[in-house]
Design a protein around this motif. Structure first.
Motif, mmCIF file in Angstrom:
data_model
loop_
_atom_site.group_PDB
_atom_site.id
_atom_site.type_symbol
_atom_site.label_atom_id
_atom_site.label_comp_id
_atom_site.label_asym_id
_atom_site.label_seq_id
_atom_site.Cartn_x
_atom_site.Cartn_y
_atom_site.Cartn_z
ATOM 1 N N GLY A 16 0.841 -1.194 0.000
ATOM 2 C CA GLY A 16 0.000 0.000 0.000
ATOM 3 C C GLY A 16 0.874 1.241 0.000
ATOM 4 O O GLY A 16 2.040 1.214 0.407
ATOM 5 N N ASN A 17 0.332 2.336 -0.520
ATOM 6 C CA ASN A 17 0.997 3.631 -0.469
ATOM 7 C C ASN A 17 0.042 4.664 0.087
ATOM 8 O O ASN A 17 -1.090 4.744 -0.393
ATOM 9 C CB ASN A 17 1.451 4.058 -1.881
ATOM 10 N N PRO A 18 0.423 5.415 1.144
ATOM 11 C CA PRO A 18 1.754 5.454 1.757
ATOM 12 C C PRO A 18 2.104 4.192 2.546
ATOM 13 O O PRO A 18 1.222 3.417 2.927
ATOM 14 C CB PRO A 18 1.672 6.673 2.679
ATOM 15 N N LEU A 19 3.417 4.029 2.778
ATOM 16 C CA LEU A 19 3.927 2.833 3.432
ATOM 17 C C LEU A 19 3.578 2.754 4.905
ATOM 18 O O LEU A 19 3.395 1.687 5.462
ATOM 19 C CB LEU A 19 5.460 2.785 3.318
ATOM 20 N N PHE A 20 3.552 3.910 5.559
ATOM 21 C CA PHE A 20 3.282 3.957 6.988
ATOM 22 C C PHE A 20 2.602 5.282 7.304
ATOM 23 O O PHE A 20 2.702 6.242 6.539
ATOM 24 C CB PHE A 20 4.562 3.780 7.819
ATOM 25 N N PRO A 21 1.865 5.355 8.423
ATOM 26 C CA PRO A 21 1.138 6.571 8.753
ATOM 27 C C PRO A 21 2.064 7.704 9.173
ATOM 28 O O PRO A 21 3.195 7.476 9.591
ATOM 29 C CB PRO A 21 0.244 6.136 9.916
ATOM 30 N N GLY A 22 1.570 8.917 9.038
ATOM 31 C CA GLY A 22 2.334 10.090 9.451
ATOM 32 C C GLY A 22 2.866 10.859 8.263
ATOM 33 O O GLY A 22 2.945 10.346 7.139
ATOM 34 N N TRP A 23 3.208 12.095 8.532
ATOM 35 C CA TRP A 23 3.770 12.968 7.508
ATOM 36 C C TRP A 23 5.296 12.824 7.528
ATOM 37 O O TRP A 23 5.961 13.197 8.502
ATOM 38 C CB TRP A 23 3.383 14.414 7.757
ATOM 39 N N TYR A 24 5.837 12.300 6.451
ATOM 40 C CA TYR A 24 7.283 12.112 6.318
ATOM 41 C C TYR A 24 7.696 12.436 4.892
ATOM 42 O O TYR A 24 6.892 12.346 3.962
ATOM 43 C CB TYR A 24 7.686 10.677 6.655
ATOM 44 N N ALA A 25 8.981 12.783 4.709
ATOM 45 C CA ALA A 25 9.477 13.186 3.390
ATOM 46 C C ALA A 25 10.940 12.782 3.230
ATOM 47 O O ALA A 25 11.562 12.249 4.159
ATOM 48 C CB ALA A 25 9.324 14.694 3.224
ATOM 49 N N PHE A 55 12.244 3.507 9.797
ATOM 50 C CA PHE A 55 11.304 2.397 9.627
ATOM 51 C C PHE A 55 12.050 1.219 9.020
ATOM 52 O O PHE A 55 12.889 1.393 8.129
ATOM 53 C CB PHE A 55 10.149 2.814 8.719
ATOM 54 N N HIS A 56 11.724 0.003 9.487
ATOM 55 C CA HIS A 56 12.386 -1.174 8.934
ATOM 56 C C HIS A 56 11.365 -2.267 8.637
ATOM 57 O O HIS A 56 10.269 -2.308 9.201
ATOM 58 C CB HIS A 56 13.487 -1.684 9.869
ATOM 59 N N SER A 57 11.755 -3.168 7.720
ATOM 60 C CA SER A 57 10.864 -4.222 7.263
ATOM 61 C C SER A 57 11.691 -5.414 6.796
ATOM 62 O O SER A 57 12.816 -5.259 6.313
ATOM 63 C CB SER A 57 10.002 -3.716 6.103
ATOM 64 N N THR A 58 11.120 -6.595 6.900
ATOM 65 C CA THR A 58 11.768 -7.788 6.347
ATOM 66 C C THR A 58 11.160 -8.184 5.005
ATOM 67 O O THR A 58 11.678 -9.075 4.332
ATOM 68 C CB THR A 58 11.640 -8.978 7.321
ATOM 69 N N ASP A 59 10.058 -7.512 4.606
ATOM 70 C CA ASP A 59 9.353 -7.956 3.401
ATOM 71 C C ASP A 59 8.820 -6.835 2.506
ATOM 72 O O ASP A 59 8.123 -7.098 1.521
ATOM 73 C CB ASP A 59 8.189 -8.870 3.794
ATOM 74 N N LEU A 60 9.116 -5.576 2.828
ATOM 75 C CA LEU A 60 8.643 -4.394 2.102
ATOM 76 C C LEU A 60 7.164 -4.090 2.329
ATOM 77 O O LEU A 60 6.678 -3.033 1.914
ATOM 78 C CB LEU A 60 8.886 -4.507 0.590
ATOM 79 N N VAL A 61 6.450 -4.982 2.970
ATOM 80 C CA VAL A 61 5.004 -4.810 3.151
ATOM 81 C C VAL A 61 4.662 -4.308 4.550
ATOM 82 O O VAL A 61 3.877 -3.381 4.723
ATOM 83 C CB VAL A 61 4.276 -6.148 2.852
ATOM 84 N N ASN A 62 5.236 -4.936 5.562
ATOM 85 C CA ASN A 62 4.976 -4.566 6.958
ATOM 86 C C ASN A 62 6.171 -3.800 7.517
ATOM 87 O O ASN A 62 7.302 -4.290 7.477
ATOM 88 C CB ASN A 62 4.726 -5.829 7.786
ATOM 89 N N TRP A 63 5.907 -2.610 8.041
ATOM 90 C CA TRP A 63 6.972 -1.716 8.491
ATOM 91 C C TRP A 63 6.853 -1.423 9.980
ATOM 92 O O TRP A 63 5.755 -1.250 10.502
ATOM 93 C CB TRP A 63 6.952 -0.416 7.693
ATOM 94 N N THR A 64 8.001 -1.343 10.643
ATOM 95 C CA THR A 64 8.065 -1.058 12.077
ATOM 96 C C THR A 64 8.844 0.235 12.299
ATOM 97 O O THR A 64 9.914 0.428 11.705
ATOM 98 C CB THR A 64 8.774 -2.213 12.823
ATOM 99 N N LYS A 65 8.306 1.100 13.142
ATOM 100 C CA LYS A 65 8.960 2.377 13.408
ATOM 101 C C LYS A 65 10.001 2.271 14.522
ATOM 102 O O LYS A 65 9.758 1.663 15.559
ATOM 103 C CB LYS A 65 7.912 3.421 13.815
ATOM 104 N N ALA A 66 11.158 2.860 14.270
ATOM 105 C CA ALA A 66 12.156 3.087 15.318
ATOM 106 C C ALA A 66 12.102 4.582 15.626
ATOM 107 O O ALA A 66 12.413 5.407 14.764
ATOM 108 C CB ALA A 66 13.544 2.684 14.843
#
Length: 317
Positions: A16-25, A55-66
């Motif tokens: 999906g796009n955007p990849l993760f919630p929030g305003w980022y650039a 943000f990191h991911s092992t599969d490009l689909v699910n992302w985790t925020k640091a």
């Protein structure tokens, strides 16, 4: 409820796009320690841009925020706006280049800083206690750093705003600047129509230099590229590879790249603005496939709402 929510995440077929919630650039893309990483700017009014997330991911689909991997309060010389990060790994350390303070002249303190950490998620600490590049050279505002290590181990930092781009050679310590063989320290490599946001990749012996064109706050922000047989150019503009789509989004630009190691599979990570949005800071990070033609030219990117499918770093290599 928790179980069903988790199942929904695992069954997601595309990012999906955007990849993760929030305003980022201004996202930078990297592969560190067996994961995909995206390092963006926190997109807000300058005085609120006081930290970086990753943000990191092992599969490009699910992302985790640091969260808050580097904060302004730990950078003694930074007082207004952090943005455009670019990290790299060398010798087991992670070096993180960033812009701060949006200086308008050599009389102000600010420019490009460098932080260091032991892990991709930080915490990062200011490495030298002052800007690495804090003055204007060849007309380039010291912003938007992008770090690139060539196959021979040479490390380069591309940067620039105000329509001018420079490259410097980093010393082996990654926190100081060396000189080129011709004695130059700051080498101008500005291509036609360059505005800001440089990015470099190497593929099949060719150097692909990319950058942002247009105004970052408007709909015409875009990405163009050049191709050279040297990391120092010359860089002759070929054309645009990413721009607004009236069906999808506007203001698409300032990107990073992800390559699946050991393959010729490439993804572009970039920010764009939703069609209905007028706030310049409302930017979101997205990902789409990037393809090369048989002659080595880059095919223009098709922006999507779907994003990309799952891609493990450990399959298909």
């Amino acid at each position: 409820m928790q179980v069903s929510e988790q199942s929904a995440v695992n069954e997601k077929s595309t990012s999906g796009n955007p990849l993760f919630p929030g305003w980022y650039a201004d996202p930078e893309g990297r592969v560190f320690e067996g994961k995909y990483w995206i390092y963006p700017t926190y997109s807000a009014p300058y005085n609120d841009q006081t930290f970086f997330d990753a943000f990191h991911s092992t599969d490009l689909v699910n992302w985790t925020k640091a969260e808050r991997i580097l904060e302004m309060k730990s950078i003694a010389w930074a007082w207004r706006a952090l943005w455009a990060p670019s990290p790299i790994e060398r010798g087991g350390k992670y070096y993180y280049y960033f812009a701060a303070n949006d200086i308008q002249s050599d009389d102000e303190i600010g420019g490009i800083g460098v932080a260091v950490a032991d892990r991709p998620e930080g915490p990062y600490r200011d490495a030298i206690g002052k800007p690495l590049i804090g003055k204007f050279h060849h007309g380039a505002q010291p912003i938007d750093p992008h770090v690139f290590i060539d196959d021979d181990g040479s490390a380069y930092l591309y940067y620039g705003g105000w329509g001018h781009c420079n490259v410097v050679k980093l010393n082996d310590d990654m926190i100081s600047i060396g000189t080129f063989e011709d004695g130059e320290t700051f080498k101008s490599v500005t291509p036609d129509k360059f505005v800001e946001g440089p990015c470099m990749i190497k593929r099949n012996g060719s150097y692909y230099f990319m950058w942002a064109e247009g105004g970052w706050g408007g709909p015409h922000y875009s990405v163009a590229y050049a191709r050279s047989d040297s990391p120092l150019g010359p860089f002759e503009r070929v054309g645009k590879i990413l721009q607004q789509d009236p069906e999808v989004a506007t203001g698409a630009g300032h990107h990073g790249m992800l390559q699946v190691p050991g393959t010729d599979e490439w993804y572009i990570v970039y920010h764009r603005r939703p069609l209905t949005e007028t706030d310049a800071n409302h930017r979101v990070v997205c990902i789409d496939r990037l393809y090369f033609e048989e002659d080595g030219s880059i095919r223009p990117v098709r922006m999507t709402h779907e994003g990309v499918g799952a891609r493990s770093l450990h399959s298909g290599n």
